[in-house]
Design an enzyme around this catalytic site. Structure first.
Site, PDB file in Angstrom:
ATOM      1  N   TYR A   6      21.262 -22.209 -15.354  1.00  0.00           N
ATOM      2  CA  TYR A   6      22.042 -23.401 -15.884  1.00  0.00           C
ATOM      3  C   TYR A   6      21.909 -23.824 -17.055  1.00  0.00           C
ATOM      4  CZ  TYR A   6      23.061 -23.094 -10.723  1.00  0.00           C
ATOM      5  OH  TYR A   6      23.258 -22.847  -9.436  1.00  0.00           O
ATOM      6  N   TYR A 133      30.634 -26.262  -3.298  1.00  0.00           N
ATOM      7  CA  TYR A 133      29.644 -25.379  -3.577  1.00  0.00           C
ATOM      8  C   TYR A 133      29.021 -24.759  -2.514  1.00  0.00           C
ATOM      9  CZ  TYR A 133      25.706 -23.322  -5.873  1.00  0.00           C
ATOM     10  OH  TYR A 133      24.675 -22.475  -6.246  1.00  0.00           O
ATOM     11  N   ASP A 223      28.343 -24.882   6.236  1.00  0.00           N
ATOM     12  CA  ASP A 223      27.360 -24.406   5.219  1.00  0.00           C
ATOM     13  C   ASP A 223      26.487 -25.709   5.359  1.00  0.00           C
ATOM     14  OD1 ASP A 223      25.494 -23.944   3.132  1.00  0.00           O
ATOM     15  OD2 ASP A 223      27.446 -23.525   1.690  1.00  0.00           O
ATOM     16  N   LYS A 250      17.567 -23.645   2.020  1.00  0.00           N
ATOM     17  CA  LYS A 250      16.808 -24.764   1.260  1.00  0.00           C
ATOM     18  C   LYS A 250      15.540 -25.169   2.282  1.00  0.00           C
ATOM     19  CE  LYS A 250      19.772 -25.986  -2.338  1.00  0.00           C
ATOM     20  NZ  LYS A 250      21.419 -25.565  -2.338  1.00  0.00           N
TER      21      LYS A 250
END
Ligand SMILES: *Cc1c(COP(=O)(O)O)cnc(C)c1O
Length: 398
Positions: A6, A133, A223, A250
């Site tokens: 990014y 996202y 999600d 994660k």
């Protein structure tokens, strides 16, 4: 040469050099900083946790990895057993993969093939939320709603098979009314939309989504790559509303090794279970079920339960609410708090420029994005350390 994520490499500032890390602290050659964002929301036990490090070492002494095609092993068997009892309802079937994005791809492939296997080929549309996202791989980008990726869609055509709606019940009812025959699944980041701007919404939306999905036979996919393992103040949002497919990543391994899992319920699993080979799920990441990752995940869940992490998270929320109460500044639009997440949304993203350095020299690592200054601290943080993080956030505006 490293190509950083990014970043415009031409103008990127030098990243902080990390030479050691322990607890919530990241150590650079010059100073120490509290990691206020848990290495992209994953390192919930902090760094160099002796038990997690030991679990990985012990497995490494045995073997680090074997493929899951034609082979199996105790760490992956124990982890899938553990998840079966740890996760709510009949979310019992674990498909492992190496990252959250891949696990989302697997979830969508599962949902799409589920209906193909039933002979319902008209169900091609995926419903998703605006500002969603779901990761950086292609289908994940397509169901996501990030302006930074819109060039991709210009390059390969419109999102014909993805519909985006805001997290509002009237929009939900309208889209089901109109498209229910073509809808395949509804994928959401439940309660907290992370990378889309730390947006929070009410559980009543998910309750209604579950009702409509049931009525029209649409699969509901959560999600929980970011929200899983306590971040919203719930162990999993799936404890409140049960999805058909759940995606975790994660914090699954406590952030010690990249790994993820797509968990299907009985109904979805049964849709593939057949004498016909073509009804099988044709997927298999090389490193799925990696033995080091599974060992870390097992230990992470053990600590999470044993040390009553939900109480720690509720304490983090309490302290955050106390410290942020009455905080306001002309640049600030809103302060949002949910569980172990606090976001100060500013009116103009430009006013966060320079905050990372400002916080760094005050001993706090932070990484604002869009118009969000936020913290998602490791759950083992002390009150004093947490207050320091929040004070640094407030100081920027005074
Ligand atoms: C981070 C994230 C992903 C992607 O996970 P990776 O491991 O980075 O591929 C997917 N969904 C959500 C909600 C996330 O926050």
């Amino acid at each position: 040469m490293i190509w950083y994520p990014y970043e415009q490499m031409k103008t990127m500032r030098e990243p902080f050099q990390i030479i050691d890390a322990k607890g919530v602290w990241l150590k650079t050659p010059e100073w120490e900083m509290i990691d206020s964002i848990s290495s992209w929301w994953s390192v919930i036990h902090g760094y160099k946790h002796p038990e997690l490090t030991e679990a990985i070492k012990a497995q490494a002494d045995c073997f680090c990895h074997v493929m899951l095609g034609g082979l199996t092993h105790e760490p992956v068997q124990r982890l899938s057993d553990k998840l079966r009892s740890f996760l709510p309802g009949d979310l019992n079937y674990c498909f492992f993969s190496d990252s959250g994005s891949v696990a989302v791809e697997v979830a969508l492939k599962m949902a799409l093939q589920y209906y193909v296997n039933q002979g319902e080929r008209q169900r091609t549309k995926v419903l998703a939320l605006t500002h969603a996202y779901h990761g950086d791989t292609f289908k994940a980008m397509e169901v996501g709603d990030d302006a930074d990726y819109h060039f991709i869609l210009e390059a390969y055509g419109e999102k014909k098979d993805v519909i985006h709606i805001p997290a509002e019940i009237p929009a939900l009812e309208e889209v089901f009314e109109k498209y229910h025959q073509e809808l395949n699944c509804f994928i959401v980041e439940p309660l907290l939309q992370g990378a889309g701007g730390m947006r929070m919404y009410d559980v009543s939306f998910l309750v209604r989504a579950r009702q409509l999905c049931d009525r029209y036979g649409v699969l509901l996919v959560f999600d929980e790559v970011a929200t899983g393992f306590g971040r919203t103040g719930n162990r999993f949002v799936a404890d409140l509303v049960l999805p058909d497919i759940l995606v975790l990543g994660k914090a699954l391994t406590g952030g010690y090794i990249g790994h993820a899992v797509t968990v299907a319920n009985q109904k979805v699993y049964d849709g593939f279970y057949s004498d016909e080979p073509e009804k099988a799920l044709m997927h298999g990441p090389t490193f799925m079920g990696n033995a080091l990752a599974c060992s870390a995940a097992l230990k992470s869940i053990e600590i999470f339960e044993r040390e009553d992490y939900m109480a720690k998270i509720h304490r983090i929320e309490e302290i955050t609410r106390r410290e942020m109460e009455g905080f306001e500044a002309p640049e600030v639009r809103e302060v949002r708090i949910m569980g172990g997440c606090v976001c100060v949304e500013v009116k103009d993203a430009g006013c966060l420029k320079g905050y990372q350095r400002f916080a760094g020299v005050r001993g706090v690592f932070s990484r604002p994005f869009l118009n969000c200054m936020y913290a998602m601290v490791p759950y083992i943080i002390s009150e004093e350390e947490l207050v320091r993080v929040l004070d640094t956030m407030k100081e920027w505006f005074t």
